[in-house]
Design a protein around this motif. Structure first.
Motif, short mmCIF file in Angstrom:
data_model
loop_
_atom_site.label_atom_id
_atom_site.label_comp_id
_atom_site.label_asym_id
_atom_site.label_seq_id
_atom_site.Cartn_x
_atom_site.Cartn_y
_atom_site.Cartn_z
N GLN A 17 44.79 48.92 105.90
CA GLN A 17 44.31 47.97 105.97
C GLN A 17 43.18 47.23 105.78
O GLN A 17 43.51 48.23 107.51
N CYS A 18 42.63 46.00 105.98
CA CYS A 18 41.24 45.83 106.29
C CYS A 18 40.94 45.15 107.40
O CYS A 18 42.67 44.61 107.21
N ALA A 19 40.16 44.99 108.50
CA ALA A 19 40.66 43.62 109.18
C ALA A 19 40.82 42.19 108.51
O ALA A 19 41.86 41.66 109.16
N GLU A 20 40.38 42.01 107.54
CA GLU A 20 40.26 40.87 107.27
C GLU A 20 41.36 40.44 106.08
O GLU A 20 42.57 39.32 106.64
N ALA A 21 42.62 41.25 105.67
CA ALA A 21 43.51 41.12 105.10
C ALA A 21 44.42 41.02 106.10
O ALA A 21 45.16 40.52 106.31
N ASP B 297 23.88 49.17 110.06
CA ASP B 297 23.79 48.07 108.96
C ASP B 297 24.70 47.11 109.11
O ASP B 297 25.67 47.03 109.46
N PRO B 298 24.42 45.86 109.40
CA PRO B 298 26.25 45.32 109.59
C PRO B 298 26.57 44.96 108.74
O PRO B 298 26.80 45.37 106.99
N VAL B 299 28.08 44.69 109.27
CA VAL B 299 29.04 45.57 108.28
C VAL B 299 30.11 44.42 107.98
O VAL B 299 30.15 43.72 108.62
N THR B 300 29.98 44.11 106.68
CA THR B 300 30.53 43.15 105.75
C THR B 300 31.49 43.57 105.40
O THR B 300 31.94 44.77 105.03
N PRO B 301 32.74 43.14 104.71
CA PRO B 301 33.98 42.93 103.84
C PRO B 301 33.45 43.39 103.32
O PRO B 301 32.35 43.32 101.93
N CYS B 302 34.09 44.44 102.41
CA CYS B 302 34.21 45.11 101.83
C CYS B 302 34.24 44.21 100.12
O CYS B 302 35.01 42.98 100.53
N GLY B 303 34.24 44.93 98.66
CA GLY B 303 34.67 44.20 97.83
C GLY B 303 35.76 43.31 97.76
O GLY B 303 36.31 42.44 97.12
N GLY B 304 37.06 44.34 98.49
CA GLY B 304 38.21 43.56 98.06
C GLY B 304 38.62 42.74 98.78
O GLY B 304 39.59 42.07 98.12
N LEU C 285 39.59 36.89 100.56
CA LEU C 285 38.98 35.59 101.15
C LEU C 285 38.98 34.36 100.29
O LEU C 285 39.23 32.96 100.59
N ARG C 286 38.07 34.96 98.82
CA ARG C 286 38.60 34.03 97.90
C ARG C 286 39.67 33.13 97.49
O ARG C 286 39.38 31.89 97.19
N GLU C 287 40.59 33.85 97.86
CA GLU C 287 41.67 33.30 97.49
C GLU C 287 42.62 31.88 98.42
O GLU C 287 42.95 30.84 98.20
N PHE C 288 41.69 32.15 99.18
CA PHE C 288 41.82 31.17 100.41
C PHE C 288 40.76 29.91 101.13
O PHE C 288 41.37 29.87 101.88
N ALA C 289 39.71 30.67 100.17
CA ALA C 289 37.89 30.12 100.75
C ALA C 289 36.84 29.53 99.97
O ALA C 289 37.98 30.42 98.75
N THR C 290 36.63 28.63 99.65
CA THR C 290 35.44 28.36 98.89
C THR C 290 34.53 28.98 98.86
O THR C 290 33.83 29.91 100.07
N ASP C 291 33.23 28.99 98.44
CA ASP C 291 31.85 29.58 97.84
C ASP C 291 31.11 29.10 99.41
O ASP C 291 30.56 29.72 99.80
N ASP C 292 31.37 28.05 100.09
CA ASP C 292 30.02 27.41 101.16
C ASP C 292 31.12 28.23 102.73
O ASP C 292 30.54 27.19 103.47
N THR D 211 27.73 32.55 103.11
CA THR D 211 28.35 32.49 102.35
C THR D 211 29.58 33.12 101.87
O THR D 211 28.74 34.17 101.24
N LEU D 212 30.45 32.76 101.62
CA LEU D 212 31.11 33.23 101.09
C LEU D 212 30.69 33.23 99.67
O LEU D 212 30.50 35.13 98.45
N GLY D 213 30.07 32.86 98.79
CA GLY D 213 29.19 32.04 97.47
C GLY D 213 28.27 33.58 97.35
O GLY D 213 28.03 34.01 97.06
N GLN D 214 27.33 33.81 98.73
CA GLN D 214 26.55 35.01 98.62
C GLN D 214 27.11 36.36 98.28
O GLN D 214 26.60 36.90 98.10
N LEU D 215 28.50 36.30 99.49
CA LEU D 215 28.84 37.29 99.51
C LEU D 215 29.68 37.96 98.18
O LEU D 215 29.94 38.59 97.30
N LEU D 216 29.87 36.87 96.87
CA LEU D 216 30.59 37.33 96.48
C LEU D 216 29.89 36.13 95.00
O LEU D 216 30.99 35.38 94.78
N PRO D 217 29.16 36.82 94.93
CA PRO D 217 28.93 35.28 93.39
C PRO D 217 29.55 35.42 92.67
O PRO D 217 29.99 36.21 91.93
N ALA D 218 29.20 34.27 91.69
CA ALA D 218 30.27 33.90 90.81
C ALA D 218 31.81 34.40 91.04
O ALA D 218 32.24 34.80 89.29
#
Length: 135
Positions: free
Chosen positions: A56-60, A85-92, A97-104, A120-127
């Motif tokens: 399980q990931c830290a974000e989960a 390199d900076p450690v960003t959230p994995c794709g999953g 995060l998108r379930e509970f957060a908006t693009d901004d 922003t979440l939108g930059q990490l997960l566009p469209a």
């Protein structure tokens, strides 16, 4: 808008969570912290499992804590990991995060010393696909 003091608190909470990570196989500890719409911080760490897909990931973990305490909206996040390199959230986790957060929603990426990146979440997960698509 999240101020510098709140960003610092999020990063510190993620760093503290990282220290509690259970990563005996990869030795790659990650911590995450979320700010909800009630002003509460929710932290989580990665939890590995000998059956690797069950890890399980830290974000989960942080999202589970948010939901457990009645939170339903993420206003900001921080992720702490140590790598070249900076450690960003994995794709999953970006989708989780998108379930509970908006693009901004701002996401700060830090290591043990500094904040290395800001997205922003939108930059990490566009469209992205979110709950409103099912309304």
């Amino acid at each position: 808008m999240v101020d510098d003091q709140l960003m610092h608190a999020l990063v510190q909470a993620a760093r503290a969570a990282r220290e509690r990570a259970y990563a005996p196989y990869s030795k790659f500890a990650v911590g995450a912290a979320l700010l909800d719409d009630h002003g509460r911080l929710h932290a989580g760490c990665n939890i590995e499992n000998a059956a690797f897909p069950q890890s399980q990931c830290a974000e989960a973990s942080a999202i589970a804590h948010l939901v457990l305490t009645g939170g339903r909206r993420i206003l900001a996040a921080a992720v702490v990991g140590v790598a070249v390199d900076p450690v960003t959230p994995c794709g999953g986790c970006r989708q989780r995060l998108r379930e509970f957060a908006t693009d901004d929603v701002p996401i700060w990426i830090a290591d043990l010393q500094i904040v290395r990146a800001h997205y922003t979440l939108g930059q990490l997960l566009p469209a992205s696909f979110g709950p409103e698509h099912l309304a």
